[in-house]
Design a protein around this motif. Structure first.
Motif, PDB file in Angstrom:
ATOM      1  N   THR A  17      43.930  34.027  35.933  1.00 52.18           N
ATOM      2  CA  THR A  17      45.158  33.986  35.879  1.00 52.18           C
ATOM      3  C   THR A  17      45.575  34.543  37.078  1.00 52.18           C
ATOM      4  OG1 THR A  17      46.572  35.364  35.012  1.00 52.18           O
ATOM      5  CG2 THR A  17      45.888  33.382  33.871  1.00 52.18           C
ATOM      6  N   ASP A  18      45.331  35.726  38.351  1.00 49.75           N
ATOM      7  CA  ASP A  18      45.754  36.479  39.546  1.00 49.75           C
ATOM      8  C   ASP A  18      44.685  36.730  39.741  1.00 49.75           C
ATOM      9  OD1 ASP A  18      47.418  37.249  40.954  1.00 49.75           O
ATOM     10  OD2 ASP A  18      48.638  38.750  40.103  1.00 49.75           O
ATOM     11  N   CYS A  19      45.189  37.062  41.628  1.00 46.87           N
ATOM     12  CA  CYS A  19      43.836  37.830  42.790  1.00 46.87           C
ATOM     13  C   CYS A  19      44.184  38.443  43.360  1.00 46.87           C
ATOM     14  CB  CYS A  19      43.303  36.093  42.954  1.00 46.87           C
ATOM     15  SG  CYS A  19      41.793  36.687  44.288  1.00 46.87           S
ATOM     16  N   ILE A  20      43.593  39.732  43.260  1.00 50.66           N
ATOM     17  CA  ILE A  20      44.421  40.219  44.250  1.00 50.66           C
ATOM     18  C   ILE A  20      43.195  41.178  45.583  1.00 50.66           C
ATOM     19  CG2 ILE A  20      46.198  41.286  43.131  1.00 50.66           C
ATOM     20  CD1 ILE A  20      44.526  43.770  42.280  1.00 50.66           C
ATOM     21  N   LYS A  21      43.650  41.391  46.332  1.00 53.21           N
ATOM     22  CA  LYS A  21      42.753  41.845  47.186  1.00 53.21           C
ATOM     23  C   LYS A  21      42.991  43.681  47.497  1.00 53.21           C
ATOM     24  CE  LYS A  21      40.701  42.173  51.391  1.00 53.21           C
ATOM     25  NZ  LYS A  21      39.081  42.363  50.875  1.00 53.21           N
ATOM     26  N   ILE A  22      41.707  44.769  46.808  1.00 49.37           N
ATOM     27  CA  ILE A  22      42.054  45.585  46.563  1.00 49.37           C
ATOM     28  C   ILE A  22      42.197  46.239  48.066  1.00 49.37           C
ATOM     29  CG2 ILE A  22      40.262  47.435  45.641  1.00 49.37           C
ATOM     30  CD1 ILE A  22      41.308  45.012  43.555  1.00 49.37           C
ATOM     31  N   ASP A  23      42.675  47.163  47.994  1.00 53.32           N
ATOM     32  CA  ASP A  23      43.271  47.852  49.106  1.00 53.32           C
ATOM     33  C   ASP A  23      43.697  49.737  48.440  1.00 53.32           C
ATOM     34  OD1 ASP A  23      46.032  47.162  48.143  1.00 53.32           O
ATOM     35  OD2 ASP A  23      46.395  46.668  50.477  1.00 53.32           O
ATOM     36  N   ASP A  24      43.486  51.031  49.401  1.00 54.44           N
ATOM     37  CA  ASP A  24      44.236  51.029  49.354  1.00 54.44           C
ATOM     38  C   ASP A  24      45.123  52.058  48.096  1.00 54.44           C
ATOM     39  OD1 ASP A  24      42.270  52.754  50.698  1.00 54.44           O
ATOM     40  OD2 ASP A  24      42.912  53.167  52.380  1.00 54.44           O
ATOM     41  N   GLU A  25      46.176  50.796  48.677  1.00 54.39           N
ATOM     42  CA  GLU A  25      47.303  51.203  47.548  1.00 54.39           C
ATOM     43  C   GLU A  25      47.499  50.581  46.085  1.00 54.39           C
ATOM     44  OE1 GLU A  25      51.514  48.289  47.592  1.00 54.39           O
ATOM     45  OE2 GLU A  25      50.725  48.743  49.314  1.00 54.39           O
ATOM     46  N   ILE A  26      46.011  49.639  46.266  1.00 58.94           N
ATOM     47  CA  ILE A  26      46.227  49.411  45.039  1.00 58.94           C
ATOM     48  C   ILE A  26      44.944  50.070  44.553  1.00 58.94           C
ATOM     49  CG2 ILE A  26      44.683  47.287  43.393  1.00 58.94           C
ATOM     50  CD1 ILE A  26      47.510  45.951  44.169  1.00 58.94           C
ATOM     51  N   ARG A  27      44.112  51.077  44.838  1.00 59.78           N
ATOM     52  CA  ARG A  27      43.041  51.522  44.276  1.00 59.78           C
ATOM     53  C   ARG A  27      44.458  52.969  43.626  1.00 59.78           C
ATOM     54  NH1 ARG A  27      39.664  49.801  48.546  1.00 59.78           N
ATOM     55  NH2 ARG A  27      37.739  49.920  47.524  1.00 59.78           N
ATOM     56  N   LYS A  28      45.305  53.677  44.162  1.00 59.03           N
ATOM     57  CA  LYS A  28      45.700  54.876  44.214  1.00 59.03           C
ATOM     58  C   LYS A  28      47.057  54.337  42.369  1.00 59.03           C
ATOM     59  CE  LYS A  28      46.415  56.676  48.635  1.00 59.03           C
ATOM     60  NZ  LYS A  28      48.465  56.127  49.822  1.00 59.03           N
ATOM     61  N   MET A  29      47.298  53.014  42.625  1.00 62.50           N
ATOM     62  CA  MET A  29      47.752  52.295  41.413  1.00 62.50           C
ATOM     63  C   MET A  29      47.029  52.474  40.356  1.00 62.50           C
ATOM     64  SD  MET A  29      48.738  49.248  39.498  1.00 62.50           S
ATOM     65  CE  MET A  29      47.100  48.505  40.659  1.00 62.50           C
ATOM     66  N   LEU A  30      45.733  51.983  40.834  1.00 56.49           N
ATOM     67  CA  LEU A  30      45.174  52.017  39.752  1.00 56.49           C
ATOM     68  C   LEU A  30      43.906  53.464  39.207  1.00 56.49           C
ATOM     69  CD1 LEU A  30      42.436  49.185  40.580  1.00 56.49           C
ATOM     70  CD2 LEU A  30      43.870  49.166  39.053  1.00 56.49           C
ATOM     71  N   ILE A  37      39.231  53.641  33.394  1.00 52.04           N
ATOM     72  CA  ILE A  37      38.269  52.186  33.323  1.00 52.04           C
ATOM     73  C   ILE A  37      38.048  51.711  34.830  1.00 52.04           C
ATOM     74  CG2 ILE A  37      39.118  50.153  32.729  1.00 52.04           C
ATOM     75  CD1 ILE A  37      38.526  51.169  30.503  1.00 52.04           C
ATOM     76  N   TYR A  38      38.990  52.753  35.907  1.00 52.02           N
ATOM     77  CA  TYR A  38      38.624  51.584  37.317  1.00 52.02           C
ATOM     78  C   TYR A  38      37.761  52.967  38.114  1.00 52.02           C
ATOM     79  CZ  TYR A  38      42.549  49.056  35.764  1.00 52.02           C
ATOM     80  OH  TYR A  38      42.897  47.712  34.730  1.00 52.02           O
ATOM     81  N   SER A  39      36.759  53.545  37.435  1.00 49.80           N
ATOM     82  CA  SER A  39      36.657  55.094  38.573  1.00 49.80           C
ATOM     83  C   SER A  39      35.233  54.209  38.855  1.00 49.80           C
ATOM     84  CB  SER A  39      35.587  55.604  37.406  1.00 49.80           C
ATOM     85  OG  SER A  39      35.208  55.064  36.687  1.00 49.80           O
ATOM     86  N   ASN A  40      34.933  53.146  39.262  1.00 55.22           N
ATOM     87  CA  ASN A  40      33.898  52.180  40.250  1.00 55.22           C
ATOM     88  C   ASN A  40      34.699  51.524  41.388  1.00 55.22           C
ATOM     89  OD1 ASN A  40      31.898  53.109  39.395  1.00 55.22           O
ATOM     90  ND2 ASN A  40      31.586  51.351  37.836  1.00 55.22           N
ATOM     91  N   ILE A  41      36.129  51.554  41.315  1.00 55.07           N
ATOM     92  CA  ILE A  41      36.616  50.905  42.637  1.00 55.07           C
ATOM     93  C   ILE A  41      37.660  51.961  43.155  1.00 55.07           C
ATOM     94  CG2 ILE A  41      38.969  49.789  43.100  1.00 55.07           C
ATOM     95  CD1 ILE A  41      38.060  47.818  40.781  1.00 55.07           C
ATOM     96  N   ILE A  42      37.851  53.141  42.545  1.00 53.98           N
ATOM     97  CA  ILE A  42      38.873  54.374  42.817  1.00 53.98           C
ATOM     98  C   ILE A  42      37.763  54.941  43.379  1.00 53.98           C
ATOM     99  CG2 ILE A  42      39.333  56.415  42.425  1.00 53.98           C
ATOM    100  CD1 ILE A  42      40.465  54.857  39.801  1.00 53.98           C
ATOM    101  N   LYS A  43      36.375  55.433  42.864  1.00 55.73           N
ATOM    102  CA  LYS A  43      35.200  56.189  43.789  1.00 55.73           C
ATOM    103  C   LYS A  43      34.261  55.505  44.712  1.00 55.73           C
ATOM    104  CE  LYS A  43      34.585  58.667  39.471  1.00 55.73           C
ATOM    105  NZ  LYS A  43      33.572  58.912  38.819  1.00 55.73           N
ATOM    106  N   HIS A  44      35.456  54.289  45.833  1.00 56.87           N
ATOM    107  CA  HIS A  44      34.040  53.423  46.547  1.00 56.87           C
ATOM    108  C   HIS A  44      35.107  52.871  47.581  1.00 56.87           C
ATOM    109  CE1 HIS A  44      30.664  54.347  44.752  1.00 56.87           C
ATOM    110  NE2 HIS A  44      30.687  53.298  43.836  1.00 56.87           N
ATOM    111  N   PRO A  45      35.542  53.609  48.036  1.00 55.62           N
ATOM    112  CA  PRO A  45      36.812  53.031  49.050  1.00 55.62           C
ATOM    113  C   PRO A  45      36.406  52.047  50.160  1.00 55.62           C
ATOM    114  CG  PRO A  45      36.852  55.764  49.405  1.00 55.62           C
ATOM    115  CD  PRO A  45      35.774  54.856  48.557  1.00 55.62           C
TER     116      PRO A  45
END
Length: 80
Positions: A17-30, A37-45
């Motif tokens: 239902t939605d798609c977002i580009k992962i960037d630094d701002e999204i990583r901070k929010m996650l 839950i979001y550790s892989n996204i956060i740890k691999h900028p």
């Protein structure tokens, strides 16, 4: 999280239902939302990709199928 799932098969059907580009701002929010839950996204900028919002998730009996890691439609029929 130590969860195990079968590989090489379809395990659920969903609606994207939605798609977002992962960037630094999204990583901070996650990271604020749930760092475990979001550790892989956060740890691999260096990872440059997209996140998908899934709804109507329905677990199904595994369907073993050859395929590629991507998004695709599958003609799923329930056998009664």
């Amino acid at each position: 999280l130590g969860l195990e799932y079968p590989s090489g098969c379809i395990i659920a059907k969903v609606s994207i239902t939605d798609c977002i580009k992962i960037d630094d701002e999204i990583r901070k929010m996650l990271e604020k939302k749930d760092p475990l839950i979001y550790s892989n996204i956060i740890k691999h900028p260096e990872w440059d990709g997209y996140g998908f919002k899934l709804e109507n998730v329905e677990k199904i009996e595994p369907i073993y199928i050859n395929g590629k890691l991507s998004l695709w439609d599958y003609n799923y029929e329930v056998n009664s």
